[in-house]
Design an enzyme around this catalytic site. Structure first.
Site, mmCIF file in Angstrom:
data_model
loop_
_atom_site.group_PDB
_atom_site.id
_atom_site.type_symbol
_atom_site.label_atom_id
_atom_site.label_comp_id
_atom_site.label_asym_id
_atom_site.label_seq_id
_atom_site.Cartn_x
_atom_site.Cartn_y
_atom_site.Cartn_z
ATOM 1 N N GLU A 207 -55.267 -25.965 46.252
ATOM 2 C CA GLU A 207 -56.887 -26.446 46.338
ATOM 3 C C GLU A 207 -57.296 -26.620 47.338
ATOM 4 O O GLU A 207 -58.468 -26.294 47.810
ATOM 5 C CB GLU A 207 -57.184 -27.752 45.257
ATOM 6 C CG GLU A 207 -56.734 -27.383 43.839
ATOM 7 C CD GLU A 207 -56.560 -28.778 43.001
ATOM 8 O OE1 GLU A 207 -56.695 -28.693 41.565
ATOM 9 O OE2 GLU A 207 -56.291 -29.751 43.605
ATOM 10 N N SER B 216 -50.497 -38.061 40.439
ATOM 11 C CA SER B 216 -51.866 -38.829 40.067
ATOM 12 C C SER B 216 -51.501 -40.058 40.186
ATOM 13 O O SER B 216 -50.322 -40.673 39.901
ATOM 14 C CB SER B 216 -52.510 -38.270 38.491
ATOM 15 O OG SER B 216 -53.309 -39.491 38.188
ATOM 16 N N HIS C 204 -62.630 -9.921 34.867
ATOM 17 C CA HIS C 204 -63.414 -10.803 34.025
ATOM 18 C C HIS C 204 -62.641 -12.005 33.618
ATOM 19 O O HIS C 204 -62.985 -12.718 32.665
ATOM 20 C CB HIS C 204 -64.417 -10.347 33.041
ATOM 21 C CG HIS C 204 -65.302 -8.971 33.361
ATOM 22 N ND1 HIS C 204 -66.322 -9.013 34.145
ATOM 23 C CD2 HIS C 204 -64.793 -7.923 33.341
ATOM 24 C CE1 HIS C 204 -66.717 -7.977 34.334
ATOM 25 N NE2 HIS C 204 -65.812 -7.141 33.644
ATOM 26 N N LYS D 160 -48.856 -36.086 35.522
ATOM 27 C CA LYS D 160 -49.392 -35.067 36.421
ATOM 28 C C LYS D 160 -48.622 -34.341 37.352
ATOM 29 O O LYS D 160 -47.711 -35.225 38.221
ATOM 30 C CB LYS D 160 -50.860 -35.537 37.053
ATOM 31 C CG LYS D 160 -51.780 -35.868 35.863
ATOM 32 C CD LYS D 160 -52.490 -34.588 35.385
ATOM 33 C CE LYS D 160 -53.605 -34.497 36.309
ATOM 34 N NZ LYS D 160 -54.280 -33.104 36.288
#
Ligand code: ARG
Length: 445
Positions: A294, A281, A158, A287
């Site tokens: 992804e 970024s 979880h 970043k």
């Protein structure tokens, strides 16, 4: 342009229809297999005495030269995409190269069985290639796991701290998944029946024995006689099976990507991904984003979609061949491409992944991770598990209420929970290595 089916028609095909029905822009990926299939087919025609030795030789020479230009890539530079599909285009090329004899190539053959044969050869090739790439990824995962064998990480259920596990075991979980994937790819390979001679749907007048052939260069399994011609031209199970295996592989790799994304976050800080595999970024100068991971996660949606796409195309089709089936190829090609690209990129990404031992160790200080081990200690002292669970639950409650560490509690409090519980015992138990070593039920490979 001379169509394979023009004779019956009085009018030229409408331009809109030509554009709408054309598949050469994507089925050119089958070019190589189409030539290999035709080279096999002329052997069948020769055995059936439908070609003379000289005719066979002429066709063979022409097909071989087309095959060479496909393998060298020149074929694709000059491809004439005004043709309907790759099968018609290769026929037209052969007519130019070999002359009139090329008009005999399509004897006892339909594009309905030709496209099946070509796509099956494509699948056999790509299934093998995918297995090879999985093996490479698995080797890299194994190297990463072995290099970091001593690292213990918090195990999660979880996404909450559960019980410490070794990083090696974590990666071994992916080894298990990948090896099941290899088995599934191998099953898909075995399940592909290579047959020829279905014709349009009813078979051909050539005796079935002429179609049988051992595996040869370019044809990785024996060709059998067709046992049901209707099924051969109607069936797309081999595509759906390949797509479903690829969807499962995608799911596994997406979970791996997701774990790495979490681990690379500031909150976890378990890993550092090589700069060459991250992006920045345009606005935020600080970043370093795990876009590659992804995209792997995102591409899995495409893999699922492609499987559903072909399942839906097939579900309402009357037997046998229907043109709807032309839409089986793009999803198939795309899914193999995505999967192979993902496997390749993950293999490279793993070569330069760095583990941040300090951040990981900080997480292992969380005493919650050892609650089950403390309950297990009581059980080994003879306390029924349910009672032990409840006693340690109370101990955890005390810890939360008093905002203290278990190791800072005095022996009196500990003994009030259970007489055998004391600081020295807890000190032994609250130890990641001890926790991992205490698990003996798993017989590691
Ligand atoms: N391009 C077609 C396909 O991919 C080839 C078969 C066409 N057959 C036909 N009878 N129109 O399915």
């Amino acid at each position: 342009m001379n169509k394979l089916w023009g004779g019956r028609f009085n009018k030229k095909t409408n331009k809109l229809v030509e554009n709408f029905s054309r598949s050469i822009q994507f089925d050119q990926k089958l070019a190589k297999y189409d030539c290999i299939g035709s080279l096999y087919h002329i052997n069948v025609l020769r055995k059936a005495k439908l070609l003379t030795v000289a005719e066979h030789a002429k066709l063979k020479k022409g097909l071989k030269s087309i095959l060479t230009s496909i393998e060298k890539g020149a074929f694709f530079k000059n491809i004439d995409t005004t043709h309907e599909d790759i099968h018609s285009y290769i026929q037209a090329l052969l007519e130019k190269k070999a002359g009139m004899v090329a008009l005999k190539l399509h004897t006892c053959r339909s594009r309905n069985d030709q496209v099946v044969f070509d796509t099956k050869l494509y699948c056999l090739d790509q299934l093998t290639k995918t297995v090879d790439l999985i093996i490479l990824l698995d080797e890299t995962l194994h190297k990463t796991a072995s290099k970091n064998k001593d690292i213990i990480i918090p195990g999660y259920t979880h996404l909450q701290h559960a019980i410490p596990i070794s990083l090696y075991d974590y990666f071994s979980a992916y080894h298990e998944m990948l090896f099941r994937d290899i088995d599934r790819l191998a099953d898909a390979f075995v399940n592909i029946e290579l047959t020829f001679g279905a014709g349009a749907l009813a078979g051909t007048f050539i005796n079935h024995s002429h179609y049988v052939q051992k595996a040869t260069k370019g044809i990785p399994k024996p060709i059998k006689s067709t046992t049901n011609a209707i099924d051969v031209v109607s069936d797309r199970d081999y595509i759906i099976e390949s797509l479903s295996v690829l969807a499962i592989i995608g799911m596994h790799l997406s979970r791996l990507a997701e774990d790495l994304i979490l681990w690379a976050s500031k909150e976890f800080s378990f890993i550092d991904i090589d700069d060459a595999f991250c992006t920045g970024s345009s606005l935020m100068p600080q970043k370093k984003n795990p876009d590659v991971l992804e995209l792997i996660r995102g591409n899995t949606g495409v893999l699922y979609g492609n499987l559903i796409n072909v399942l839906v195309v097939m579900k309402g089709l009357p037997l046998s061949y229907n043109r709807d089936m032309q839409h089986d190829k793009e999803p198939l090609f795309k899914s193999f491409e995505i999967t192979q690209q993902v496997l390749e990129i993950l293999t490279e990404l793993f070569k330069n992944i760095a583990f941040n031992k300090e951040s990981i160790a900080k997480q292992l200080d969380d005493e919650f991770l050892y609650a089950t081990d403390i309950a297990d200690y009581l059980v080994q002292k003879g306390v029924p598990f349910k009672t032990a669970h409840s006693l340690i639950g109370t101990l955890i409650q005390t810890k939360i209420k008093k905002k203290t560490n278990l190791l800072q509690m005095d022996d009196k409090t500990l003994k009030s929970i259970y007489p055998d519980l004391n600081k020295a015992v807890l000190k032994k138990i609250i130890n990641p290595k001890q926790s991992v070593q205490a698990k003996k039920s798993v017989k590691r490979k």
